[in-house]
Design a protein around this motif. Structure first.
Motif, PDB file in Angstrom:
ATOM      1  N   GLN A 135       0.843  -1.209   0.000  1.00 35.98           N
ATOM      2  CA  GLN A 135       0.000   0.000   0.000  1.00 35.98           C
ATOM      3  C   GLN A 135       0.871   1.250   0.000  1.00 35.98           C
ATOM      4  O   GLN A 135       0.538   2.240  -0.661  1.00 35.98           O
ATOM      5  N   ALA A 165     -13.337  11.081   7.353  1.00 36.00           N
ATOM      6  CA  ALA A 165     -12.736  12.045   8.284  1.00 36.00           C
ATOM      7  C   ALA A 165     -11.584  12.794   7.611  1.00 36.00           C
ATOM      8  O   ALA A 165     -11.484  14.026   7.695  1.00 36.00           O
ATOM      9  N   SER A 183      -1.334   2.026  13.149  1.00 31.82           N
ATOM     10  CA  SER A 183      -0.540   1.937  14.380  1.00 31.82           C
ATOM     11  C   SER A 183      -0.053   0.517  14.644  1.00 31.82           C
ATOM     12  O   SER A 183       0.953   0.343  15.325  1.00 31.82           O
ATOM     13  N   GLU A 195     -19.144  -4.676   4.234  1.00 25.72           N
ATOM     14  CA  GLU A 195     -17.921  -5.392   3.889  1.00 25.72           C
ATOM     15  C   GLU A 195     -17.579  -6.299   5.075  1.00 25.72           C
ATOM     16  O   GLU A 195     -17.606  -5.851   6.224  1.00 25.72           O
ATOM     17  N   LEU A 201      -5.317   8.279   1.357  1.00 30.08           N
ATOM     18  CA  LEU A 201      -5.633   7.328   2.438  1.00 30.08           C
ATOM     19  C   LEU A 201      -6.141   6.022   1.850  1.00 30.08           C
ATOM     20  O   LEU A 201      -6.970   6.013   0.945  1.00 30.08           O
ATOM     21  N   GLU A 221      -8.736   5.194  -1.143  1.00 32.73           N
ATOM     22  CA  GLU A 221      -8.925   3.803  -1.571  1.00 32.73           C
ATOM     23  C   GLU A 221      -9.542   3.099  -0.369  1.00 32.73           C
ATOM     24  O   GLU A 221      -8.856   2.861   0.624  1.00 32.73           O
TER      25      GLU A 221
END
Ligand code: NDP
Length: 452
Positions: A134, A211, A155, A357, A202, A226
C-alpha cells in the motif's frame, strides 16, 4: 504511544513513542521538496530502482516483520515485498517517459506545452493489511514526480513502517524526502490542515476516509481515497469445478480475507450450488489454521483480536437475521486472533451482511437463476472496487463483466494487481487511481504553457 501485538500469540510486541515535533517534520519535508523537485528525474528514477533492489534483497527480513505484526503467512509476506519492489522498479524504469512534456496541436499559438510538476509534501495514511504494497502504491509515483512524503502508517504496523523508511534511506533516498511518523488522528488532521502539506492519500475504512477527506476539503487540498469493497465474483460455469472451487475458495482466504478487493461475495448458478458448496465446505473444514510463522499453516490469524471479534459479530448478526451458516463462524479458543474459515448463504436484502464489507475469512455465497439477477445483486452494494466473472466462454463472461459497476473488472481471474494497471474504485470504494500512469498525475500540477 503505539503498542503492537503479535496476533498469532496475543503477546505484546513493542511500544513506540508518538511524534512530538510535527512542525519539525513539516519543515523537513518542505525543505526536502525544494531540492528533490530540482533533482533530475533520471536521478529520482535511479533511486527508485535502488529501493526496488533493496526490497528484493531484504525480502525475508521485511516479510518477517509483517508476519509478526499483522499475521501474514511468510510466503504471502515475501510475495508482498516482491510486489512492492516491482512497483518501485516500474516507476523507476517507465516513469520518466510518462513525465515527458507534451506539445498539444492546438491552433492559434506557437506553443501549447503541458508539463507534469510536483505539488509539494503529501501525507500518506496507510493500512495494515498490505503494509509494504500500500505504501509503495502511493510513495513510488509521487517520489518519482518530485513530491515528498510524510507516512502515517496504521498503528499496528509500527515495525514495517520504520523498516520502509530505513530501506529507502539505505538505498539513497534523502532523509528529508520521506519521513515516517507515529501519530494520532488529531495530529494527522493538524498536518493535513497545515499549509505546508499539499495533498493526502488514504487507504482504509470508509470512516477514516470520510474524516480525512473532510479535513482535506475544508483546507481545499486534493485527496485520493482507496476504501473498502465487497467484490462480487460471478461463476457462470466450470470445466473443472474442483479446481475452480479451490482457486476461488483460497482467493477469498488470502491474507485471512483482509483485502479490499477480496472476492467477498461469490455468485453460483442454482444448478451448481450443491456441488460448489460441498467442495467449498470440505476445503474450509480441512484447512490448517495456526500461527502465521508455523510451517503448514494455511490460514493465519486476523490482524488483531478486535478485528476478529468484529468479524465474528458480523457473522452472528447475519445468522440472527436469517442467513445460513454452512461452516465456521466462531473465534478459535486459543491465544491470538484466530477465527474459523466461514461460509454464509441465504443472505437477503434485509440483512446487514448484504451491504457491509466483511473483512475476514468469510465467503458469502449467493445462488442465482438468471444472469440478470446475479448482476443486479452484484451491483446492489454501496461499494464498487472490483469484480470478476468466470466461465468457459470468455466472450460471454466478458459481456457480463462489462455490466459490473466497478473500477476494475476481471474475467477468469480476480484482483490481479500489476504496477502498470490502474487501481481504484467507484461509489463508496473511494476515488482517484493509483498505479500505472494514472497514479503519477493524482498529485501533479498538470501545467500548461502557451505561447502566442
Ligand atoms: P482504518 O481505516 O481505521 O485504518 C486505516 C488507516 O487510517 C490507519 O493508518 C489508521 O490509523 C488511519 N486512521 C483511522 N482513522 C483516522 C482518522 N480519523 N484520521 C486519520 N487517520 C485515520 O482501518 P481499521 O484498521 O480500523 O480497519 C477497519 C475496517 O477498514 C476494516 O474492517 C475494513 O473494512 C477497512 N479497511 C480497508 C482497507 C483497504 O485496503 N481498503 C485496509 C484496512 C481496513 P490507526 O491505525 O492509527 O488508527
Amino acid at each position: 504511544m503505539y503498542v503492537t501485538h503479535d496476533p498469532s500469540t496475543g503477546r505484546t510486541d513493542r511500544e513506540y513513542e508518538q511524534i512530538r515535533d510535527v512542525d519539525g517534520v513539516l519543515d523537513t519535508v518542505t525543505g526536502g521538496f525544494a531540492t528533490w523537485r530540482a533533482t533530475d528525474v533520471a536521478e529520482r528514477a535511479r533511486i527508485l530502482v535502488a529501493i526496488a533492489d533493496a526490497f528484493d534483497e531484504h525480502r525475508e527480513e521485511l516479510g518477517k516483520a509483517i508476519t509478526t505484526e499483522m499475521g501474514k503467512l511468510p510466503d504471502q509476506a515475501q510475495g508482498e515485498v516482491e510486489l512492492a519492489a516491482s512497483i518501485y522498479r516500474w516507476y523507476g524504469e517507465h516513469g520518466p517517459a510518462l513525465l515527458e512534456p507534451e506539445s498539444l496541436d492546438v491552433p492559434e499559438a506557437r506553443l501549447n506545452r503541458v508539463t507534469y510538476e510536483p505539488v509539494g509534501p503529501l501525507v500518506g495514511i496507510m493500512p495494515w493489511n498490505y503494509p509494504y504494497y500500500q505504501v509503495a502504491r502511493f510513495a513510488a509515483p509521487n517520489l518519482l514526480l518530485g513530491n515528498t512524503v510524510v507516512l502515517k502508517h496504521a498503528s499496528i504496523c509500527a515495525r514495517s513502517s520504520a523498516a520502509i523508511e530505513k530501506v529507502q534511506r539505505a538505498a539513497g533516498l534523502p532523509e528529508d524526502v520521506f519521513v515516517n511518523v507515529y501519530a494520532s488522528s488529531d495530529t494527522v488532521a493538524e498536518m493535513i490542515a497545515d499549509p505546508r502539506i499539499k495533498g493526502v492519500s488514504l487507504t482504509g475504512s470508509e470512516g477514516a476516509g470520510a474524516a480525512v477527506a473532510t479535513v482535506a476539503a475544508e483546507n481545499l487540498k486534493p485527496s485520493v481515497l482507496e476504501l473498502g469493497g465487497s467484490d462480487p465474483l460471478i461463476i457462470l460455469d466450470a470445466d473443472d469445478l474442483d479446481e475452480l472451487t479451490e482457486t476461488v475458495g483460497r482467493a477469498r482466504l488470502s491474507n485471512c480475507g483482509q483485502a479490499c478487493n477480496s472476492p467477498k461475495r461469490i455468485f453460483v448458478p442454482t444448478q451448481l450450488e450443491e456441488d460448489f458448496l460441498g467442495r467449498l465446505k470440505n476445503l474450509y473444514e480441512e484447512l490448517t489454521v495456526g500461527p502465521a510463522a508455523d510451517e503448514g499453516t494455511e490460514l493465519g490469524p486476523l490482524s488483531s483480536e478486535d478485528a476478529r471479534d468484529d468479524v465474528v459479530e458480523q457473522v452472528e448478526t447475519a445468522v440472527r437475521q436469517g442467513a445460513t451458516l454452512v461452516t465456521g463462524g466462531a473465534a478459535i479458543d486459543r491465544p491470538g486472533a484466530f477465527m474459523q474459515p466461514t461460509i454464509l448463504t441465504g443472505i437477503t436484502e434485509e440483512m446487514d451482511a448484504y451491504r457491509e464489507e466483511i473483512f475476514g475469512p468469510v465467503a458469502m455465497v449467493y445462488t442465482y437463476d438468471s444472469i440478470d439477477e446475479a448482476v443486479r445483486i452484484a451491483n446492489d452494494t454501496p461499494f464498487g472496487l472490483s469484480g470478476s466473472v468466470w466461465g468457459t466462454d470468455t466472450e460471454r463472461a466478458s459481456e457480463v463483466a462489462e455490466r459490473l459497476e466497478v473500477g476494475m473488472a476481471y474475467v477468469n481471474e480476480h484482483g490481479t494487481t500489476l504496477p502498470g494497471l490502474p487501481f481504484g474504485g467507484v461509489k463508496r470504494s473511494g476515488y482517484g487511481r493509483e498505479l500505472g500512469r494514472w497514479g503519477l498525475t493524482e498529485f501533479a500540477n498538470v501545467r500548461l504553457q502557451r505561447v502566442s
